[in-house]
Design an enzyme around this catalytic site. Structure first.
Site, PDB file in Angstrom:
ATOM      1  N   LYS A 132     -28.618 -41.784 -46.395  1.00 58.65           N
ATOM      2  CA  LYS A 132     -28.810 -40.324 -46.328  1.00 58.65           C
ATOM      3  C   LYS A 132     -28.512 -39.670 -47.686  1.00 58.65           C
ATOM      4  O   LYS A 132     -29.249 -38.802 -48.133  1.00 58.65           O
ATOM      5  CB  LYS A 132     -27.926 -39.701 -45.238  1.00 58.65           C
ATOM      6  CG  LYS A 132     -28.230 -40.243 -43.838  1.00 58.65           C
ATOM      7  CD  LYS A 132     -27.547 -39.438 -42.748  1.00 58.65           C
ATOM      8  CE  LYS A 132     -26.038 -39.525 -42.783  1.00 58.65           C
ATOM      9  NZ  LYS A 132     -25.496 -40.866 -42.447  1.00 58.65           N
ATOM     10  N   ARG A 147     -14.409 -47.036 -50.986  1.00 64.56           N
ATOM     11  CA  ARG A 147     -13.894 -45.931 -50.175  1.00 64.56           C
ATOM     12  C   ARG A 147     -13.024 -46.508 -49.060  1.00 64.56           C
ATOM     13  O   ARG A 147     -13.382 -47.519 -48.474  1.00 64.56           O
ATOM     14  CB  ARG A 147     -15.064 -45.159 -49.547  1.00 64.56           C
ATOM     15  CG  ARG A 147     -15.543 -43.991 -50.379  1.00 64.56           C
ATOM     16  CD  ARG A 147     -16.844 -43.429 -49.868  1.00 64.56           C
ATOM     17  NE  ARG A 147     -16.836 -43.068 -48.447  1.00 64.56           N
ATOM     18  CZ  ARG A 147     -17.855 -42.505 -47.822  1.00 64.56           C
ATOM     19  NH1 ARG A 147     -18.963 -42.231 -48.478  1.00 64.56           N
ATOM     20  NH2 ARG A 147     -17.793 -42.212 -46.547  1.00 64.56           N
ATOM     21  N   ARG A 167     -20.465 -51.445 -50.758  1.00 65.00           N
ATOM     22  CA  ARG A 167     -20.578 -50.192 -51.502  1.00 65.00           C
ATOM     23  C   ARG A 167     -19.338 -49.965 -52.377  1.00 65.00           C
ATOM     24  O   ARG A 167     -18.211 -50.174 -51.945  1.00 65.00           O
ATOM     25  CB  ARG A 167     -20.729 -49.051 -50.493  1.00 65.00           C
ATOM     26  CG  ARG A 167     -20.998 -47.712 -51.128  1.00 65.00           C
ATOM     27  CD  ARG A 167     -21.706 -46.808 -50.169  1.00 65.00           C
ATOM     28  NE  ARG A 167     -20.812 -46.208 -49.200  1.00 65.00           N
ATOM     29  CZ  ARG A 167     -21.199 -45.249 -48.352  1.00 65.00           C
ATOM     30  NH1 ARG A 167     -22.447 -44.822 -48.363  1.00 65.00           N
ATOM     31  NH2 ARG A 167     -20.351 -44.750 -47.491  1.00 65.00           N
ATOM     32  N   ARG A 175     -16.445 -46.644 -37.415  1.00 66.81           N
ATOM     33  CA  ARG A 175     -17.394 -45.555 -37.704  1.00 66.81           C
ATOM     34  C   ARG A 175     -18.706 -45.755 -36.944  1.00 66.81           C
ATOM     35  O   ARG A 175     -19.313 -44.800 -36.471  1.00 66.81           O
ATOM     36  CB  ARG A 175     -17.661 -45.463 -39.207  1.00 66.81           C
ATOM     37  CG  ARG A 175     -16.488 -44.871 -39.963  1.00 66.81           C
ATOM     38  CD  ARG A 175     -16.595 -45.123 -41.439  1.00 66.81           C
ATOM     39  NE  ARG A 175     -17.619 -44.320 -42.081  1.00 66.81           N
ATOM     40  CZ  ARG A 175     -18.149 -44.617 -43.265  1.00 66.81           C
ATOM     41  NH1 ARG A 175     -17.790 -45.717 -43.897  1.00 66.81           N
ATOM     42  NH2 ARG A 175     -19.054 -43.827 -43.794  1.00 66.81           N
TER      43      ARG A 175
HETATM   44  P1  AMP Z   1     -19.472 -39.334 -44.331  1.00 63.09           P
HETATM   45  O1  AMP Z   1     -19.322 -39.357 -45.809  1.00 63.09           O
HETATM   46  O2  AMP Z   1     -20.546 -38.392 -43.865  1.00 63.09           O
HETATM   47  O3  AMP Z   1     -19.588 -40.694 -43.729  1.00 63.09           O
HETATM   48  O4  AMP Z   1     -18.107 -38.688 -43.744  1.00 63.09           O
HETATM   49  C1  AMP Z   1     -16.862 -39.313 -43.966  1.00 63.09           C
HETATM   50  C2  AMP Z   1     -15.862 -38.917 -42.886  1.00 63.09           C
HETATM   51  O5  AMP Z   1     -15.657 -37.492 -42.892  1.00 63.09           O
HETATM   52  C3  AMP Z   1     -16.267 -39.237 -41.468  1.00 63.09           C
HETATM   53  O6  AMP Z   1     -16.006 -40.560 -41.108  1.00 63.09           O
HETATM   54  C4  AMP Z   1     -15.412 -38.244 -40.674  1.00 63.09           C
HETATM   55  O7  AMP Z   1     -14.071 -38.636 -40.604  1.00 63.09           O
HETATM   56  C5  AMP Z   1     -15.474 -37.013 -41.558  1.00 63.09           C
HETATM   57  N1  AMP Z   1     -16.626 -36.131 -41.207  1.00 63.09           N
HETATM   58  C6  AMP Z   1     -17.727 -35.872 -41.967  1.00 63.09           C
HETATM   59  N2  AMP Z   1     -18.551 -35.022 -41.333  1.00 63.09           N
HETATM   60  C7  AMP Z   1     -17.969 -34.732 -40.145  1.00 63.09           C
HETATM   61  C8  AMP Z   1     -18.331 -33.911 -39.026  1.00 63.09           C
HETATM   62  N3  AMP Z   1     -19.490 -33.217 -39.010  1.00 63.09           N
HETATM   63  N4  AMP Z   1     -17.482 -33.860 -37.981  1.00 63.09           N
HETATM   64  C9  AMP Z   1     -16.326 -34.546 -37.976  1.00 63.09           C
HETATM   65  N5  AMP Z   1     -15.934 -35.338 -38.977  1.00 63.09           N
HETATM   66  C10 AMP Z   1     -16.740 -35.448 -40.059  1.00 63.09           C
END
Ligand code: AMP
Length: 225
Positions: A17, A164, A131, A175
């Site tokens: 994404k 990360r 990654r 996740r």
């Molecule tokens: P991402 O980089 O999008 O994978 O987000 C990393 C982490 O941020 C996720 O695993 C969640 O812990 C938190 N997070 C990101 N977006 C959201 C959301 N819309 N709602 C809840 N937690 C989020």
């Protein structure tokens, strides 16, 4: 109002994404609103939001809806996003999707499309576990698929590459489980509303990008007619 491009990127972690967003925001001159990036910056800055979010993020769990929804609705109402936006990582749950729908409706706006990038779990795991990201530039690499020129160092400024916390094997599994349980229902939610567009995320980044770009260009054209 009709030529606004209000887009959501949907898909499992590791679907690409972020990569697609970089290209699409360039193509269509849209502000990129990525909740993961916003939250990681908040954690780095040790802000109130960061303090609330940190423990959830490290475990691969979702931050509570109430913590994230207000932040995002506010950024959609900012001047920057007035003519359109590309949302990545939000909504992640049905209550978040409802809140977004209500927020947009209150502003007399609507979504243009939801772009689903589909990738099976096995491929996601391979991508995420390899990654690495630069601590300074934020540039993302993959130890097999897109390695840096010098191991462990960013090509741009030789800064250190790290994994990360949430890209560790046990957190990836968590996740993915959270994605299937909480976020995947949004596929049907947006399909029922006629907004969903599906793309095969196992193709090359360039192929995925070409397909998405063509679809968005068509949607915009239809909107302007
Ligand atoms: P991402 O980089 O999008 O994978 O987000 C990393 C982490 O941020 C996720 O695993 C969640 O812990 C938190 N997070 C990101 N977006 C959201 C959301 N819309 N709602 C809840 N937690 C989020």
């Amino acid at each position: 109002m009709s030529s606004e491009l209000n887009l959501i990127l949907l898909g499992p972690p590791g679907a690409g994404k972020g990569t697609q967003a970089e290209r699409l925001t360039d193509d269509f001159n849209l502000p990129y609103i990525a909740t993961g990036n916003i939250l990681r910056a908040a954690v780095r800055d040790e802000s109130g939001l960061g303090k609330q979010a940190k423990a959830y993020m490290e475990k691969g769990e979702l931050v509570p809806d109430a913590v994230i929804t207000g932040v995002i609705l506010e950024s959609l109402n900012s001047d920057d996003a007035r003519d359109g936006f590309l949302l990545d990582g939000f909504p992640r749950t049905l209550p978040q999707a409802d809140a977004l729908g209500e927020g947009l409706e209150a502003a007399e706006r609507r979504l243009t499309a939801v772009i689903l990038i589909d990738v099976p779990d096995k491929e996601v795991t391979r991508r995420l576990s390899g990654r690495r990201v630069s601590v300074k530039t934020g540039r993302v690499y993959h130890i097999e698929l897109d390695p840096p020129k010098h191991e462990g160092r960013c090509d741009i400024d030789s800064s250190r590459l790290v994994q990360r916390a949430d890209d560790r094997a046990e957190t990836i599994a968590k996740r993915l489980a959270v994605y299937h349980a909480e976020t995947e229902p949004l596929v049907e939610y947006y399909d029922e509303r006629g907004l969903l567009r599906r793309f095969d995320g196992t193709r090359t980044p360039t192929e995925v990008h070409d397909h998405i770009r063509a679809t968005i260009a068509t949607l915009r054209l239809e909107d302007e007619l």
